[in-house]
Enzyme design. Sequence first.
Site, short mmCIF file in Angstrom:
data_model
loop_
_atom_site.label_atom_id
_atom_site.label_comp_id
_atom_site.label_asym_id
_atom_site.label_seq_id
_atom_site.Cartn_x
_atom_site.Cartn_y
_atom_site.Cartn_z
N CYS A 157 40.70 26.80 38.13
CA CYS A 157 40.96 27.36 36.80
C CYS A 157 41.83 28.59 36.98
O CYS A 157 41.92 29.13 38.08
CB CYS A 157 39.66 27.71 36.08
N HIS A 202 31.50 39.22 34.90
CA HIS A 202 31.49 39.68 36.28
C HIS A 202 32.70 40.56 36.54
O HIS A 202 33.68 40.53 35.79
CB HIS A 202 31.49 38.49 37.25
#
Length: 634
Positions: free
Chosen positions: A169, A66
């Site tokens: 994350c 992405h």
Amino acid sequence: MITQLINENLINLNLKATSKDDVFKELIEILYQQGRINNKEHFLADVLAREELGNTGFEDGVALPHAKSAAVVEPAVVIGVSQSGIEYGAEDGLPSKLFFMIASPDGGANHHVEVLAELSSKLIEEGFIQRFLNATDEGEALELLLAKDQTEHAEPSEENGFLIGVTGCPAGVAHTYLAAESLEKGAAELGYKIKVETNGSIGVKNSPTTEEIANADAIIVACDKQVDMARFAGKKLIETGVKAPIKDATGVIQQALDASPYQTNERSLASSATDKGTGTRSELYRYLMNGVSHMIPFVVTGGLLIALSLAIGGQPTPSGMQIPHGSMWNKVLDVGVVAFQLMIPILAGYIAYAIADRPALAPGLIGGWIANNGSFYGAHAGTGFIGAIIAGLLVGYFVKWVASRNYHKFIQPLVPIMIAPITGTLFISGLFIFVIGAPIASLMHSLTELLTAMSTGNVVLLGIVLGGMAGFDMGGPFNKVAFLFSVGMIASGQTQFMGAMACAIPVAPLGMAIATVIGRKLDIFEEAEIEAGKAAGAMGLVGISEGAIPFAAQDPISVIPANMIGSMVAAVMAFSFGITDSVAHGGPVVALLGAMNKPELALLSMLVGAIVTALVCVTLKKVRKQRSAALAVA
């Protein structure tokens, strides 16, 4: 959201690609043909840049490449299937077969994050991946993607209790939301209600309240990035990686329920107002560390380039260390100066970023630049790193407040990209220019008059004042006032003032270099500080006091007093020895190049001052560490 971004024409169930790059190109071609992007090469470069931050290949043959890109005309998700699979670098070492490529416009809403959050529920759905891979045509694949999960799940309830989860994350995208979905599903299966805080790329969302934390039976922190842990003191808690709940959410939850109460390194926050203050200090330290860690490369790069250019190409002149016109070292010096100009805004910007995420970055950087440039408010010098810290904290909390207001759904997307940055910039620039600036300019004028009045008095007292100002803010307004006063005295033939300043200027960076060597075995410096100490030593040799800024920004209570005391010692010794300096610069390099009348005594003054700084700093840090340890035990 998915229904708005995908259709049958954006699905290819038979990719021809045999490599990761070929997959990207084939999927990008589909986006281009469907009019979702206007520049294939540009978007590919942005996707590859995102891959550099971390591989987007996950377990079970799924990959989620992405990017946010200026090449995106309209947000979209393109899906491809490779029946044979390709080597993608997935975490389980298996070939990747199912690819979701998400294209989101740069500067627009965070479509890619929202879609990833929505896809998370599908990817953890039992059997979904295999059913999608077995789809016979694009229509069937789209139906599978849009279909509601028919699997029966236990409804979230507080039959057994209430849990809190925290996921995050480093990239703040896919794993964050996959872990959150997994925790919610696992909690429902065990009969628990859960609230999951996500630390994603669009900031911290869904944070639990103090009351919710108090009522929680257990806390699951599944994070690969720093989060505020002090708020969970006294609660059953497990810390694990973000991938753990994706693989076994119920197992992780059970571990948390069986865990011991979490103890912070500082006193528990839940018991008293004193504890609440400790938590605030912990957060403040984290914010400062974020700014310092981003600033250190600029300090090191700029300092070493300036040091190298002056040491090799510099020559002492009445107006300071000068590099001959046309020399290559002038260009090296210019690059170093650019890095130095950026380091203070970087400090402010990333302190603000740590508090309020990306919306605060631009106003933080701008506020830091204004704080460090006295011309905005009529002062001879900016506020230096102290002003940058103030600017970063003010901007961060202001933008956090602005972003937390309730806005209409049509205005909400504009908050992080327009409303918060603009209001934050106007707030901090107005504050420095019209409120903070005038007192600073007045203070600098008063300090100059004070030094002028003292210039005919006791040299020991003057040495204490000059040295203290030199060591206080390392290139900030106090340092600049003392320096400019000493330079002005050269013109009147009184070079002993510059001699004292020349000996005081390098003390802070040299002292920090020595302190990191002494303190290495005492565990009182971070690894980044130990590395920065080496660069600080090199900068001190050529009279760049800014080399000590990272240390002072991280621990001002220990470092600033040490710098001031050592600089005072050096300045007083220089006055006592009758040391003079005929150029507007300081440090050992000036003494070695013959600009000082007694180079050996000048070097001795600098060395003694640096050793005093190092010993005071190490002592203060050790005392503070012992006190913190005693409080933790209490």
